[in-house]
Design a protein around this motif. Sequence first.
Motif, PDB file in Angstrom:
ATOM      1  N   MET A 145       0.836  -1.200   0.000  1.00 43.38           N
ATOM      2  CA  MET A 145       0.000   0.000   0.000  1.00 43.38           C
ATOM      3  C   MET A 145       0.870   1.249   0.000  1.00 43.38           C
ATOM      4  O   MET A 145       1.622   1.497   0.940  1.00 43.38           O
ATOM      5  N   LEU A 146       0.744   2.025  -1.063  1.00 42.32           N
ATOM      6  CA  LEU A 146       1.460   3.307  -1.112  1.00 42.32           C
ATOM      7  C   LEU A 146       0.704   4.376  -0.321  1.00 42.32           C
ATOM      8  O   LEU A 146       1.289   5.351   0.142  1.00 42.32           O
ATOM      9  N   ASP A 147      -0.622   4.200  -0.170  1.00 37.26           N
ATOM     10  CA  ASP A 147      -1.456   5.138   0.603  1.00 37.26           C
ATOM     11  C   ASP A 147      -2.245   4.354   1.633  1.00 37.26           C
ATOM     12  O   ASP A 147      -2.223   3.126   1.652  1.00 37.26           O
ATOM     13  N   ALA A 148      -2.976   5.128   2.487  1.00 36.92           N
ATOM     14  CA  ALA A 148      -3.792   4.480   3.506  1.00 36.92           C
ATOM     15  C   ALA A 148      -4.935   3.707   2.845  1.00 36.92           C
ATOM     16  O   ALA A 148      -5.477   4.129   1.823  1.00 36.92           O
ATOM     17  N   PHE A 172       4.744   1.403   2.766  1.00 33.34           N
ATOM     18  CA  PHE A 172       5.921   1.709   1.944  1.00 33.34           C
ATOM     19  C   PHE A 172       7.015   2.282   2.854  1.00 33.34           C
ATOM     20  O   PHE A 172       6.827   3.319   3.492  1.00 33.34           O
ATOM     21  N   ILE A 173       8.141   1.597   2.946  1.00 35.54           N
ATOM     22  CA  ILE A 173       9.203   2.018   3.872  1.00 35.54           C
ATOM     23  C   ILE A 173      10.514   2.318   3.155  1.00 35.54           C
ATOM     24  O   ILE A 173      11.546   2.509   3.811  1.00 35.54           O
ATOM     25  N   GLY A 174      10.492   2.326   1.844  1.00 40.07           N
ATOM     26  CA  GLY A 174      11.703   2.682   1.094  1.00 40.07           C
ATOM     27  C   GLY A 174      12.836   1.697   1.308  1.00 40.07           C
ATOM     28  O   GLY A 174      12.660   0.489   1.177  1.00 40.07           O
ATOM     29  N   LEU A 175      13.992   2.216   1.683  1.00 36.29           N
ATOM     30  CA  LEU A 175      15.199   1.389   1.817  1.00 36.29           C
ATOM     31  C   LEU A 175      15.441   0.906   3.248  1.00 36.29           C
ATOM     32  O   LEU A 175      16.518   0.404   3.550  1.00 36.29           O
TER      33      LEU A 175
END
Length: 437
Positions: free
Chosen positions: A53-56, A190-193
Motif C-alpha cells: 500500500m502506497l497510501d492508507a 511503503f518504507i523505502g530502503l
Amino acid sequence: MKKFQLNEKQLGYAMVIPSLILVFVVTLWPVAQSMWNSLFDYRLNDPTRSQKMLDANIDLERYADNYFYIGNQLEALASSASGENTEKVKDIQQNIESYHEELLSDDQIKKDIAIIDEMLMKYQPVTDSELKYQQIDNDFAVDYRQALQSYQEDLTAIAESTSDDQLSDQFEQTAGLLGATSNTILKSNFIGLDNYVKYFKDKRMWQSLWNTTFFTIISVGFELVLGLAIALLINRAFKGRGLIRASVLIPWAIPTAVAAMMWGFLYDGQSGIVGHYLEVLNIIPDASWLLSTSDGAMFSVILADVWKTTPYMALLLLAGLQTIPMSLYEAASVDGATKTQQFWSITLPLLKSSILVALLFRTLDAFRVFDLIYVLTGGGPANATESISIYAYETLFAQQNFGEGSVLSVIVFICVAIISIIYVKLIGSELISGKTR
C-alpha cells in the motif's frame, strides 16, 4: 514509392531484440519485482501488512463486520450507564457515526460496503482483494484511527472505574471492538530502503553470506583439482574406459536431495559408516563431530558437495581435453618433453577456456546452494552452515515476510551478478571474444 528496407546494422539490432525481450521477461522482470517488494513492509502473517500500500487503505470486510456491532453495543452502554458516562458514550457514538458518514461520502466505498454487508449476511468470505481493500484519504485515515483508539482508552478507563462487574465487562468488550476497528484502517507500508538498512546491520545475514562464500571457494577449489585429475584419467585410452566414465557420473546423476539424505545417514554419529572410519583414521575427533559442531557440519557439507558435483566438473573438462590435437603431444614427445612438461606447456594453456567455463558454472551453482544444506543440516548447528539462499527461503516462506525476504533475494542476485562480471569481464574476456593466447 520507395520500398522500406533495413540496412545491415538495423537488421542486426532487429535480430537481437527478441533475445533482449526474453532476457528481460525471464531474468530482469522477477528481479525488478523483488526489488519493488523489498521497498514495503509486506508480510502475509499480518493482516495490516498483507498488501502493498502506497497510501492508507481500509479493510472493508473487517470494518463492515465490526461496525455492524458498534452501534448496538454503544446504545446498550448508553442505556446502562449513568451521568457523565452516558453522555460520554453518546458523544462517542455520534462521532463514530459522523466518521462513518464521511467514509460513505465516497460513492465507490458506499457501493462496496453494501455488497460486503450482503455477503456477510450470507456468511460468504470476501476473497476479491479489490473489493476488500479500498484506498482512503491519508488525513482521514489518521484522524479516524486516532479517534477510535482514543475512544477505546476512554471506555477502558470507565470500565476500570466502574464497580458493577457486568457493566465493566460491557465497557471492556466495546473498547476492544473499537480497538479492533481501528486496526482495519491500514497505514501505508511503503518504507523505502529501511529493509536494506536493517539487513546491512544484520549479523545473521553477514554470517550466512560468509558461509556461502566459504562453501563456494573451498568446494569449487577441490572440485576443480579432482575434476581435472578424473578428466585426465578417463581421457586416456585403456580397457574398460566406457564403464569408468559411466561410473564416475553416477554421483552427479543422483538428485541432490536424495544425495543429502544419503550422506546424512553416512555421517550419523551412531551408525554412520563415514563418521566411523574418519574417527578410526583419526581424521576427526569423534563420529558425532560431523553434524553436531560448526566446523564438522561445514566439513560435512563441503565433502558431500565435492562428491556430488566433481563428476560435472570432470565432464566439462573432459570435453575440453578432447579438443586438444594429439599431434601436439606426439611432437612434444619427439622433442623429448616429459609428461609433466606436456601438461604445463600444452594441456593447461589449451584447457584454459574449458576451465573458465567450468569455474563459472560451478561458482554460480555453488553460491546458490540450497537443497544440499537444507536437507543435510538445515543450516545448523546454530546457523553455522546457513547459506544466504536458505536465509532468504526461511524469511520468505517460513516467516511469510515477503518484504524482507525480497531484500535477501536481491542480495543474492547482486552477488551472482558480481561473480558473473568478474568471470566475464576480468578473467573470461578472452573466452567471450574467442581469443586465445
